[in-house]
Structure formats: C-alpha cells, structure tokens
Design a protein around this motif. Structure first.
Motif, mmCIF file in Angstrom:
data_model
loop_
_atom_site.group_PDB
_atom_site.id
_atom_site.type_symbol
_atom_site.label_atom_id
_atom_site.label_comp_id
_atom_site.label_asym_id
_atom_site.label_seq_id
_atom_site.Cartn_x
_atom_site.Cartn_y
_atom_site.Cartn_z
ATOM 1 N N GLN A 55 44.739 38.206 68.623
ATOM 2 C CA GLN A 55 43.871 39.050 69.437
ATOM 3 C C GLN A 55 43.439 38.314 70.697
ATOM 4 O O GLN A 55 43.257 37.091 70.699
ATOM 5 N N ALA A 56 43.253 39.061 71.770
ATOM 6 C CA ALA A 56 42.773 38.488 73.016
ATOM 7 C C ALA A 56 41.319 38.057 72.854
ATOM 8 O O ALA A 56 40.518 38.752 72.212
ATOM 9 N N LEU A 57 40.973 36.908 73.423
ATOM 10 C CA LEU A 57 39.613 36.393 73.276
ATOM 11 C C LEU A 57 38.550 37.378 73.767
ATOM 12 O O LEU A 57 37.500 37.510 73.115
ATOM 13 N N PRO A 58 38.754 38.100 74.882
ATOM 14 C CA PRO A 58 37.725 39.077 75.276
ATOM 15 C C PRO A 58 37.477 40.142 74.213
ATOM 16 O O PRO A 58 36.334 40.583 74.035
ATOM 17 N N ASP A 59 38.527 40.542 73.501
ATOM 18 C CA ASP A 59 38.362 41.549 72.447
ATOM 19 C C ASP A 59 37.599 40.976 71.245
ATOM 20 O O ASP A 59 36.783 41.669 70.620
ATOM 21 N N VAL A 60 37.869 39.722 70.939
ATOM 22 C CA VAL A 60 37.143 39.061 69.853
ATOM 23 C C VAL A 60 35.660 38.977 70.185
ATOM 24 O O VAL A 60 34.790 39.260 69.354
ATOM 25 N N ILE A 61 35.354 38.606 71.418
ATOM 26 C CA ILE A 61 33.956 38.511 71.845
ATOM 27 C C ILE A 61 33.284 39.881 71.806
ATOM 28 O O ILE A 61 32.150 40.022 71.338
ATOM 29 N N ALA A 62 33.985 40.912 72.277
ATOM 30 C CA ALA A 62 33.408 42.258 72.308
ATOM 31 C C ALA A 62 33.115 42.787 70.911
ATOM 32 O O ALA A 62 32.174 43.576 70.724
ATOM 33 N N GLU A 70 29.908 35.260 68.477
ATOM 34 C CA GLU A 70 30.842 34.489 69.300
ATOM 35 C C GLU A 70 30.127 33.710 70.404
ATOM 36 O O GLU A 70 30.475 32.558 70.686
ATOM 37 N N LEU A 71 29.149 34.327 71.060
ATOM 38 C CA LEU A 71 28.516 33.730 72.241
ATOM 39 C C LEU A 71 27.160 33.109 71.952
ATOM 40 O O LEU A 71 26.762 32.149 72.627
ATOM 41 N N GLY A 72 26.419 33.677 71.015
ATOM 42 C CA GLY A 72 25.051 33.244 70.769
ATOM 43 C C GLY A 72 24.064 34.026 71.607
ATOM 44 O O GLY A 72 24.370 34.473 72.717
ATOM 45 N N ALA A 73 22.860 34.188 71.096
ATOM 46 C CA ALA A 73 21.853 35.019 71.762
ATOM 47 C C ALA A 73 21.454 34.458 73.120
ATOM 48 O O ALA A 73 21.225 35.217 74.070
ATOM 49 N N ALA A 74 21.362 33.131 73.260
ATOM 50 C CA ALA A 74 20.920 32.537 74.521
ATOM 51 C C ALA A 74 21.917 32.787 75.639
ATOM 52 O O ALA A 74 21.529 33.054 76.788
ATOM 53 N N VAL A 75 23.202 32.723 75.329
ATOM 54 C CA VAL A 75 24.235 32.972 76.341
ATOM 55 C C VAL A 75 24.221 34.441 76.759
ATOM 56 O O VAL A 75 24.327 34.770 77.941
ATOM 57 N N ILE A 76 24.066 35.340 75.795
ATOM 58 C CA ILE A 76 24.020 36.766 76.121
ATOM 59 C C ILE A 76 22.810 37.078 76.991
ATOM 60 O O ILE A 76 22.907 37.849 77.964
ATOM 61 N N GLY A 92 24.935 37.930 79.880
ATOM 62 C CA GLY A 92 25.506 39.154 79.353
ATOM 63 C C GLY A 92 26.572 38.838 78.306
ATOM 64 O O GLY A 92 26.757 37.682 77.903
ATOM 65 N N GLU A 93 27.276 39.846 77.881
ATOM 66 C CA GLU A 93 28.249 39.697 76.803
ATOM 67 C C GLU A 93 29.606 39.255 77.363
ATOM 68 O O GLU A 93 30.624 39.936 77.240
ATOM 69 N N ARG A 94 29.614 38.077 77.973
ATOM 70 C CA ARG A 94 30.828 37.532 78.587
ATOM 71 C C ARG A 94 30.803 36.016 78.481
ATOM 72 O O ARG A 94 29.743 35.395 78.479
ATOM 73 N N SER A 110 28.506 30.696 66.309
ATOM 74 C CA SER A 110 28.169 30.749 64.886
ATOM 75 C C SER A 110 28.779 29.615 64.074
ATOM 76 O O SER A 110 28.407 29.417 62.917
ATOM 77 N N ASP A 111 29.701 28.850 64.646
ATOM 78 C CA ASP A 111 30.286 27.720 63.928
ATOM 79 C C ASP A 111 29.306 26.560 63.800
ATOM 80 O O ASP A 111 29.541 25.644 63.008
ATOM 81 N N GLY A 112 28.249 26.566 64.583
ATOM 82 C CA GLY A 112 27.282 25.478 64.510
ATOM 83 C C GLY A 112 27.833 24.187 65.087
ATOM 84 O O GLY A 112 28.766 24.193 65.893
#
Length: 364
Positions: A53-60, A66-72, A76-78, A345-347
């Motif tokens: 799968q393409a990484l953008p689709d995995v993130i979406a 995938e990103l963590g709350a602080a990054v979002i 945003g969700e990118r 989420s991998d810590g």
C-alpha cells in the motif's frame, strides 16, 4: 514498522553510480533521487494487511496511530517531511523556496508556481564531498569579480552590485536577451579564470546564470557535514551524494540552469538577498534545524541506542547492517539502501549493529 519500497527519480543531472552502488545493482541511466515519504509525486509503499500500500493511504486509514496526535495538531493529517538520497552529477537548477506565508498566499491566489500551501525548507547532509552555491556574496566582492572579467556588456551588472543591489544585478543577468546569450557565455568562458563558471558553461552553454558562482557563495561539505537552506535562500547544488530532508512540498521557483519552467520575476520577489544557509552541527547525533517539519538523526550505533517514540519516523541504512526493534519487540534488519517507516504508535526504537542509519522525524 515496515520495510519501505521507494521510487527513484531519473532526472538528467543524476549519477549513474551513487544510488545504484548503494543498492547493489547497475543503473540504466542517471538516477538523481530516491524518495522516502508520502509525497503524492512519488510516495513510498509498504506491506499492510496482506498487500503493498502507498504510505499516504496507510496514513489516511489511521492518522493518529501513524502520525501521532502532536503531529496532526501541528501539520494536519500529513507527513510533514520528505527524506531523499540525492546524487548530483551535474548542476541542478538555480532555485529558491517560499516561506509558509508566501506559499499559502501564492496557492490561495492560484499562482501556478505554488502547487500546495506549504513551505519547503531543506537540509543536505553529505555522504561524499558535496558542493553547492547558496546565498549571495557581499555585493562589493561580487562587483569586483564581475568587473575583473573586463566584459563591457556586463558593466550594468557590475554597477548594480557596486550599488549594493544584488537582486537588480541578478535580474539583469537572468533577463539577458535570448539572441545574445550564447555570445555572452562564450565570452565568459574565454575570459573567466574560474573553474565553476567554466563547469556551468559546459553544462548549460546558453544560460547566462553560468555567472552565478561570481555572485554567490560556494560551499563544500565533507562527509557528515550538513547545510540548512531556509526560505528565500538562492541556491544550486553542483555535485556530490548525500541525504536530503525537506518540507513535503512542490514549491520551487527556478530561474536558470534547467530545462524546467522558470519564473524570474516570482523568484526575485521571494528571494531574500540577505538570507544565507546555515551549517548545522549535530548535537548528540541530531541535526536540529529551525524548521518544525523535520530534524535528522545520524546513528553509528555499536551498542544499543534508544530513539524516542511518539513521532512518525523513516530510517534508512547507508552502511553496514543495523537491527531495529520497536516497543512491541518486533525486529527488522536494515542493509544499505533499505529503509523502514516506524509509525508514532511503535513507540521508542532500539538500534544496534555496526552500520550507519539516518532517521527522519518532525521536530516538535
């Protein structure tokens, strides 16, 4: 964490050996960049749920994991950064990148130069000796170099520099009448005792921007040294192999040394004549940049080394073999040119082995 499959860009200025040698294969033609990230023009892919799968689709599909709350919250969700291997065999375009405000404004008004509303700061970390032009020389120094050529046609350029107006000098040079460009470059090669001017003239024989080495500062990086380029810094990479990290954006204004579209007036509008690149010294193996979009870690682990968690990270091995273990005790081994995406989420990650790894992550 998952192994990444990463696209390679075959731009004409690329090397036929650098990336290919790292990946243990032969190249059919120039290979300029390997992209590692979620940029829509060349996303990485990874195995998830039984398929690639393409990484953008995995993130979406699960942005928080995938990103963590602080990054979002911040971006945003990118994924805010793009990591690259970059192999420069001939000079690439004279260019500048906008600030966040300039990118947002240009995108909002529909200017074709702005493909997105994001800035594109960048940093290059050399794997081999690396050469670049970046930032302007003091105008008086540049005026003396141009005047010393003894070419009457360049008197307006030298005069503008002598008055301290480097952008006016650059405008005159880049706007040189097309019918006279070949003659100007020939005169430059004939009279200029300057290796970089001659080199650029051989690569771009009808481009008046071959005079850029006389107007700009020349930077030579040894392996492990890094140079950060913020908004408004005019620059041009000349040669070498390195790891590059940048804001994930397509916003590039070009003005010469390229067959790609140029927009001289827009480039001059956003170029800051006082802006200079910054040498970045690693602190505890981390190249800290002024940009929140990214920072770069460099590890030669030996004994076990802990990488903090809670951020989306991309790791690439450039030498030797390195084992990476996440908080769930999943483990992967990386060989040269192999890379992984480790979600927030991998810590924390534990690295061990005898290799060299670069780790890209947001700087929050």
């Amino acid at each position: 964490m998952d192994l990444l499959t990463n696209p390679i860009k075959d731009y004409a200025w690329g090397s036929r050996t650098a990336i290919a040698a790292l990946t243990g294969r032969s190249a059919a033609g120039p290979e300029a960049e390997m992209w590692l990230g979620a940029h829509p023009s060349g996303p990485s892919s990874l195995p998830r749920d039984g398929s690639q799968q393409a990484l953008p689709d995995v993130i979406a599909a699960d942005p928080v994991a995938e990103l963590g709350a602080a990054v979002i919250e911040r971006f945003g969700e990118r994924l805010p950064y793009l990591l690259k291997l970059i192999a420069v065999d001939r000079a690439l375009s004279m260019q500048v990148h906008p600030s966040l405000e300039q990118a947002a404004e240009g995108f909002l008004r529909g200017d074709h130069n702005y493909a997105d509303p994001w800035p594109k700061p960048e940093m290059i970390c050399a794997l081999t000796p690396f050469s670049a032009l970046a930032g302007f020389r003091p105008p008086g120094e540049a005026a003396e170099l141009v005047a010393a050529l003894g070419l009457p046609a360049l008197t307006p350029v030298a005069d503008a520099l002598a008055s301290g107006d480097v952008l006016a000098a650059l405008r005159i040079l880049l706007g040189w009448p097309a019918d006279d460009r070949a003659a100007l470059v020939q005169d430059l090669v004939r009279t200029a005792d300057h290796d970089l001017v001659t080199q650029l003239a051989e690569q771009y024989p009808n481009d008046p921007a071959v005079l850029a080495p006389l107007l700009m500062r020349h930077h030579q990086l040894a392996p492990g040294e890094a140079l950060y380029l913020g908004a408004g810094v005019l620059h041009c990479y000349l040669g070498g192999f390195g790891v590059e990290i940048m804001g994930s954006s397509d916003n590039v204004l070009r003005a010469g040394l390229t067959p790609k579209p140029i927009d001289i007036e827009e480039l001059l509008r956003i170029t800051d004549p006082a802006a200079q690149p910054a040498a970045i010294e690693p602190v505890a193996d981390v190249y800290l940049t002024p940009s929140p979009e990214f920072q770069l870690r460099r590890f030669t682990p030996g004994d076990a080394y802990q990488v903090p968690g809670d951020k989306p990270r991309i790791l690439i091995c450039v030498d030797g073999v390195v084992s990476i273990r996440n908080a769930a005790q999943d483990e992967l081994k990386l060989h040269p040119a192999e890379a992984i995406f480790a979600p927030a989420s991998d810590g924390a990650l534990e690295l061990s082995g005898n290799g060299t790894v670069f780790c890209a992550e947001p700087r929050l």
